[in-house]
Scaffold this motif. Sequence first.
Motif, short mmCIF file in Angstrom:
data_model
loop_
_atom_site.label_atom_id
_atom_site.label_comp_id
_atom_site.label_asym_id
_atom_site.label_seq_id
_atom_site.Cartn_x
_atom_site.Cartn_y
_atom_site.Cartn_z
N ALA A 10 1.26 -6.91 -8.48
CA ALA A 10 1.40 -8.30 -8.21
C ALA A 10 3.06 -8.37 -7.59
CB ALA A 10 1.25 -9.05 -9.31
N ALA A 11 4.00 -7.58 -8.13
CA ALA A 11 5.41 -7.63 -7.97
C ALA A 11 5.57 -7.16 -6.55
CB ALA A 11 6.29 -6.69 -8.94
N TYR A 12 5.00 -5.98 -6.25
CA TYR A 12 4.99 -5.53 -4.77
C TYR A 12 4.44 -6.63 -3.66
CZ TYR A 12 7.08 -0.85 -5.66
OH TYR A 12 7.95 0.26 -5.93
N ALA A 13 3.41 -7.14 -4.02
CA ALA A 13 2.73 -8.07 -3.34
C ALA A 13 3.64 -9.12 -3.05
CB ALA A 13 1.47 -8.44 -3.77
N SER A 14 4.18 -9.69 -4.10
CA SER A 14 5.33 -11.11 -4.05
C SER A 14 6.53 -10.57 -3.11
CB SER A 14 5.61 -11.34 -5.38
OG SER A 14 4.80 -11.50 -6.31
N PHE A 15 6.64 -9.29 -3.36
CA PHE A 15 8.08 -9.01 -2.49
C PHE A 15 7.82 -9.00 -1.18
CE2 PHE A 15 10.77 -5.46 -1.38
CZ PHE A 15 12.00 -6.18 -1.86
N THR A 16 6.44 -9.00 -0.44
CA THR A 16 6.24 -9.07 0.88
C THR A 16 6.51 -10.52 1.50
OG1 THR A 16 3.91 -9.51 0.72
CG2 THR A 16 4.71 -7.16 0.57
N VAL A 17 6.57 -11.40 0.58
CA VAL A 17 6.21 -12.90 1.14
C VAL A 17 7.25 -13.24 2.08
CG1 VAL A 17 6.53 -15.34 0.44
CG2 VAL A 17 5.37 -13.74 -0.97
N LEU A 51 0.88 -1.11 0.02
CA LEU A 51 -0.17 0.08 -0.13
C LEU A 51 0.86 1.32 -0.05
CD1 LEU A 51 -3.19 0.44 2.25
CD2 LEU A 51 -1.76 2.39 1.71
N ASN A 52 1.74 1.32 0.98
CA ASN A 52 2.51 2.58 1.09
C ASN A 52 3.68 2.70 0.05
OD1 ASN A 52 3.79 4.71 2.33
ND2 ASN A 52 4.94 3.37 3.95
N LEU A 53 4.26 1.70 -0.19
CA LEU A 53 5.51 2.06 -1.20
C LEU A 53 4.92 2.15 -2.51
CD1 LEU A 53 8.26 -0.38 -0.07
CD2 LEU A 53 7.84 1.98 0.75
N LEU A 54 3.83 1.29 -2.71
CA LEU A 54 3.30 1.33 -4.21
C LEU A 54 2.51 2.59 -4.49
CD1 LEU A 54 3.05 -0.43 -6.68
CD2 LEU A 54 1.03 -1.50 -5.72
N ALA A 55 2.07 3.28 -3.27
CA ALA A 55 1.08 4.32 -3.66
C ALA A 55 2.29 5.46 -3.99
CB ALA A 55 0.33 4.92 -2.36
N GLN A 56 3.63 5.38 -3.22
CA GLN A 56 4.61 6.33 -3.42
C GLN A 56 5.29 6.16 -5.05
OE1 GLN A 56 7.84 6.51 -0.51
NE2 GLN A 56 6.37 6.26 0.91
N TYR A 57 5.37 4.86 -5.15
CA TYR A 57 6.01 4.62 -6.54
C TYR A 57 5.07 5.40 -7.76
CZ TYR A 57 7.04 2.08 -10.86
OH TYR A 57 7.48 1.72 -12.05
#
Lengths: 260, 320
Positions: free
Chosen positions: A115-122, A80-86
Motif C-alpha cells: 500500500a505504501a509503494y502504491a500510494s507513493f506513485t500518486v 512492481l519493479n521497486l517493490l520486487a527489488q525491495y
Amino acid sequence: MSAVPHPLAPAVRVWPALRAVYVAQLSRARVARIPLLFVATFQSIGIMVLMRGVVDGGSGDEARAVVAGSAVLVVAFVALNLLAQYFGQLRAGGGIDHYATLPVPAAAVALGTAAAYASFTVPGVIVTAVSGALLYQLPLGGLWVLLAVIPLAGAALAGLGAALGLLAPRAELATLCGQLGMSAALLLGVLPAARLPEPVRWLRELLPSTYGVEALAEVLRPGPDWGVVLVNLAVCAGVGVLALALATWAYRRAAVSRPA
Amino acid sequence: MRGLVKTYPAPRGRRRRSTGAPVLASDGVDIEVAAGEIFGLLGPNGAGKTTLVRQLTGLLRPDRGSIDLLGHDLVRHPRRAARLLAYLGQESGALDELTVALAAETTGRLRGLEPAAARRERDAVLDELGLGPLAGRPLKQLSGGQRRLACVATALVAGRPVLVLDEPTTGMDPVARRAVWAAIDRRRAEHGTTVVLVTHNVIEAETVLDRVAVLETGRVIACDTPGGLKALVGDEVRLDLVWRDEAPLWLPAVAALRPGAVEAGRRWTLRLPPERARAAVTEVTTGPAFAALDDFTLATPTLEDVYLALGGQGEGLVRA
C-alpha cells in the motif's frame, strides 16, 4: 522455566499493524525513493513526447492508449519493479526476521508495504496523466477516475511485485523479474491493443495493469462508456485481491523457510 | 531447551546433486536458562549459536527436541515466541531506511503498543542509549556501531520478559557498549528480564554473563559460570611473547619453550603453571633474549583458554 505459563503479550491485529507498517514505509519512501519517482515520471512523460511524433492528437485509440499506458507505467515502475527489488533484498539479507519475530500477521507486513509503494506513485501518475491529456488534446474531465485506478492497479501490481520479490530464489532474480514485469507493462500498456498480434494480445490480457489502462483510456474519450470503465475496474480489483493474496502467501512462506 | 537437534540438508550444487554431508547445526543441545539470568552462548563462527537462537525465536523449527519458554511449548506453537521475547538478529535490513526514532516507534507499535505509548517508550529508550542526537537520521547513514545501537533500541522497546540478542555490541565503541549493558542490567533489576546472548567476544562474556554455554560444532561442550569454567583449566596462566624478528632459538632457554608454544607469526602463546611462567618471564627478560623480544604479556586464563582446553578447534573467538 515456571509452572504457570507466563502471560503472552497481545498479538497485534491486522489493521493497527498494517497502519504502522504503512506509515513507516511511506516515510522511508519519502526519504529514499523520491529520485526514483522523478525517474518514473520523466520516463513516462518522455515516452509520451516521443510517441507524439508518430501519434496524432485528439481522442483516437492510439493517443488514449499512449496516455493511459504511460500513466499506469508509473505505478508499474514503483509498485512492481521497486517493490520486487525491495522484498528480494529484504529476504536475501535476512531482514524478514525482524518482522517474523514481531507478533504481527503476515498480511499486515505484505499489504502495508504494498500500500505504501502504491500510494507513493500518486503524484507521478497524476502529473503524467494531466500532462499527457494536454499534450494529446484529450478531455481532462474523467481523470478523477485515477482515484480508483491508482489503488486498484497499485494493488494488483504491488501484489505481483511483492510476490516476485519474495518467491525469487535470489535477490538478483527478483530484480530481473521486476524489470521484466515493468518492460511488459510498458510495451503492452502503451501500444493500442488493436495493433498487437493475437498471441501478444493474450499476454496483454494476463497482465494485471491492462485493466487499469483500459479504464483510464476509456475516460479519456469524450463521452466515455461508464459500463466499460466499471467492468475494467472490477476486473482490476479482482486481480488485485488475488495478487495481494499471493503476496501474503509468499511472505508467509519466506518468513518461515529462509535458511540461516 | 531439551535434546534439540537441527540438521540442514547437504548443500546442493547444480542439477540438485548433493555436494557434501548434511550439516548437523544443533546436535542434541540441552540448555536450561533461569529467569532473570544473563545467559551466553559462546563459540566461534559456525558453532551453531545463531541456529540455536533462531529455533528459540520460532524462526526455525527443530527436527527433534523441545523448547519450553516461560511455560510455553515453542515447538508446537512457534508463533508464541514473538509474544514473549524480543529478538535482535544480526541484520538490520528491515530498518535501514527508517530514521532511528521511527524504527523504534514502529517496532513498538508492532509489539502491540498504542501510538502514545510507543512514542513514550521510543523517547525513553533513545534517551537511555544516548541516541537522542541521532533520532532523526536514517539507520543506513550511521556508522556500523551506531546502527547496531539503534537496533538494540528497537529490541528494548515494549519491555519483553526475554531478550534474545545475537552479538548486540558488534562494532560499538566502549561508551555505546556500556550504555547497552547498563540498559540491560536495569531491565533485569527492575523487571527480572532474562537475556540470552550470542557472542564470540570472550572478554564481554566474562564481564557480563551469569552463565555461559560453550558451543562447538552444534554441541554444548561446557556450561557454567565464567569463573567455574575458568577453574576447569586449573591455575595455568597464559604467556604471550612477541619477537622483534626471528625467535632467538640459539638460546637454550628459548628453544626449551618452543615445543609448548602455539606460534602465530612472531607471536608465541604458552600456557604454563604460574611458577614455570614466572621463570620463563625471567629468562626472556634478561640478556640477549630480551633484546630480541618486542612485547610480552602474562595473563590469567580467559574463556578462550577454556574453549581451547576443552578441545575447541575453531579460532574465531575475539579478545576485545
